[in-house]
Design a protein around this motif. Structure first.
Motif, PDB file in Angstrom:
ATOM      1  N   PRO A 196      51.601  79.190  60.403  1.00  6.35           N
ATOM      2  CA  PRO A 196      52.985  79.029  60.858  1.00  6.35           C
ATOM      3  C   PRO A 196      53.725  77.946  60.078  1.00  6.35           C
ATOM      4  CG  PRO A 196      51.561  79.378  62.732  1.00  6.35           C
ATOM      5  CD  PRO A 196      50.666  79.299  61.537  1.00  6.35           C
ATOM      6  N   GLU A 197      52.962  76.993  59.531  1.00  3.55           N
ATOM      7  CA  GLU A 197      53.534  76.030  58.596  1.00  3.55           C
ATOM      8  C   GLU A 197      52.748  76.105  57.288  1.00  3.55           C
ATOM      9  OE1 GLU A 197      53.530  72.160  60.295  1.00  3.55           O
ATOM     10  OE2 GLU A 197      55.011  72.647  61.837  1.00  3.55           O
ATOM     11  N   ALA A 198      53.455  75.970  56.170  1.00  3.08           N
ATOM     12  CA  ALA A 198      52.787  76.033  54.868  1.00  3.08           C
ATOM     13  C   ALA A 198      52.140  74.685  54.560  1.00  3.08           C
ATOM     14  CB  ALA A 198      53.795  76.395  53.782  1.00  3.08           C
ATOM     15  N   ARG A 199      50.950  74.712  53.979  1.00  4.37           N
ATOM     16  CA  ARG A 199      50.240  73.494  53.610  1.00  4.37           C
ATOM     17  C   ARG A 199      49.890  73.542  52.127  1.00  4.37           C
ATOM     18  NH1 ARG A 199      44.554  71.090  56.146  1.00  4.37           N
ATOM     19  NH2 ARG A 199      44.617  69.081  55.045  1.00  4.37           N
ATOM     20  N   TRP A 200      50.336  72.531  51.393  1.00  2.00           N
ATOM     21  CA  TRP A 200      50.184  72.472  49.936  1.00  2.00           C
ATOM     22  C   TRP A 200      48.982  71.595  49.575  1.00  2.00           C
ATOM     23  CZ3 TRP A 200      53.420  74.594  46.051  1.00  2.00           C
ATOM     24  CH2 TRP A 200      53.135  74.184  44.752  1.00  2.00           C
ATOM     25  N   PHE A 201      48.132  72.089  48.667  1.00  2.00           N
ATOM     26  CA  PHE A 201      47.003  71.336  48.149  1.00  2.00           C
ATOM     27  C   PHE A 201      47.180  71.168  46.639  1.00  2.00           C
ATOM     28  CE2 PHE A 201      45.459  73.188  52.031  1.00  2.00           C
ATOM     29  CZ  PHE A 201      44.615  72.226  52.573  1.00  2.00           C
ATOM     30  N   GLU A 202      47.296  69.934  46.191  1.00  2.00           N
ATOM     31  CA  GLU A 202      47.429  69.672  44.769  1.00  2.00           C
ATOM     32  C   GLU A 202      46.139  70.057  44.044  1.00  2.00           C
ATOM     33  OE1 GLU A 202      49.974  68.870  43.041  1.00  2.00           O
ATOM     34  OE2 GLU A 202      51.389  68.365  44.633  1.00  2.00           O
TER      35      GLU A 202
END
Length: 327
Positions: free
Chosen positions: A158-164
């Motif tokens: 439901p929320e986007a999660r960014w991983f470098e």
């Protein structure tokens, strides 16, 4: 399809499946099995075709030219060129000034876009769509780690999660855990990031030269408006798209009834398998939608592979085998 109501029903019934929806998508044994399998593959799951701009030096061509490591060409002298880069031997032969141009080599990264929204938390066969997506994403990540490529990702809940992008098993573990987190049913009316909006985010934040793996059912992708961003992404990155579907989404069954949960309806909807007109209309709509989606991706140079929840991760990986690879 499935919604939050189903989760409540399972809890109320005390069903053995109620605990399963809170378990990781892959257990430890299956995870180890896939890791061993991907390490045994004789071909690469990634094909870096673009020029990288990643911060790590490596063995792939970069867009940076000038003081790199590998000689690329001689070009005519331009005011401001450093004297130490002038090719004096060529000047002695031709009487004209040329500057030696070098190109750095950078290590490109694998970047995963994995859809875990409501529509991916559905299946009528073998496994959830999101389970297959997680297995494929993990296999790509494990092989990239084996080849010392950085791995990053964007996980759509439901929320986007960014991983470098990071390198190493320990550094990559938070991404793997996020891929394998439990996926209880979600209501479709819950706020979720639109896929086209996420593609725009990738275009803005990703350094050029990545291998970008898209894992989704692409159910909410507007092929007309998304064509532009896909075109721009394909110019900057090497991209593969894997569409994950359930057999029921491809073709309504004619030998069984379906109980579908519609978040907008107070009660589940019973679909009768004997309704041939409905099956025919559905088949026409699905076929047209699939043709438009395929044309959108292929028109931008992006291969679109289709896997279903009937398929094992191993079978899907074999489908990605390069056509010129023997063995």
């Amino acid at each position: 399809m499935l919604s939050g109501k189903l989760s409540r029903w399972l809890d109320a019934w005390g069903s053995p499946h109620a605990g399963a929806i809170r378990a990781p998508l892959l257990d430890a044994a299956r995870r180890l099995e896939l890791q061993n399998h991907v390490q045994s593959l004789a071909w690469s799951l990634t094909d870096f075709q673009g020029q990288a701009t990643q911060p790590l030096f490596g063995d792939a061509p970069s867009t940076f030219r000038g003081k790199g490591l590998d000689f690329e060409e001689n070009r005519a002298y331009q005011p401001g060129d450093e004297p130490r880069l002038l090719n004096w031997r060529l000047y002695a032969r031709t009487g004209e000034l040329y500057t030696r141009v070098f190109r750095e080599e950078r290590r490109p990264c694998l970047f995963l876009l994995v859809d875990r929204r409501a529509g991916m938390r559905f299946a009528t066969r073998r496994q959830l769509k999101v389970t297959l997506a997680a297995g494929l994403a993990c296999c790509h990540a494990w092989q990239a780690q084996q080849h010392a490529f950085p791995v990053g990702g964007l996980i759509l809940n439901p929320e986007a999660r960014w991983f470098e992008p990071v390198m190493g098993e320990t550094a990559m573990e938070p991404l793997i855990q996020s891929l394998l987190d439990p996926c209880p049913p979600l209501a479709f009316q819950d706020d979720q990031p639109p896929l086209e909006e996420i593609l725009q985010l990738l275009l803005q934040r990703l350094s050029p030269g990545c291998f970008l793996l898209l894992l989704s059912d692409f159910s909410d992708l507007d092929v007309d408006s998304a064509a532009s961003v896909l075109h721009q992404l394909s110019k900057a990155h090497s991209i593969r798209a894997i569409q994950i579907l359930d057999p029921v989404e491809q073709e309504l069954p004619d030998d069984a009834d379906l109980l579908l949960d519609d978040p907008a309806a107070p009660d589940p909807i019973l679909f009768s398998g004997g309704d041939s007109a409905l099956r025919r209309d559905y088949a026409e709509v699905f076929s047209a939608r699939q043709a438009a989606l395929t044309a959108c991706f292929s028109g931008n140079g992006i291969p679109l592979h289709v896997c279903t929840t009937r398929d094992s991760v191993e079978a899907c990986l074999d489908m990605l085998r390069p056509v010129n690879h023997v063995g």
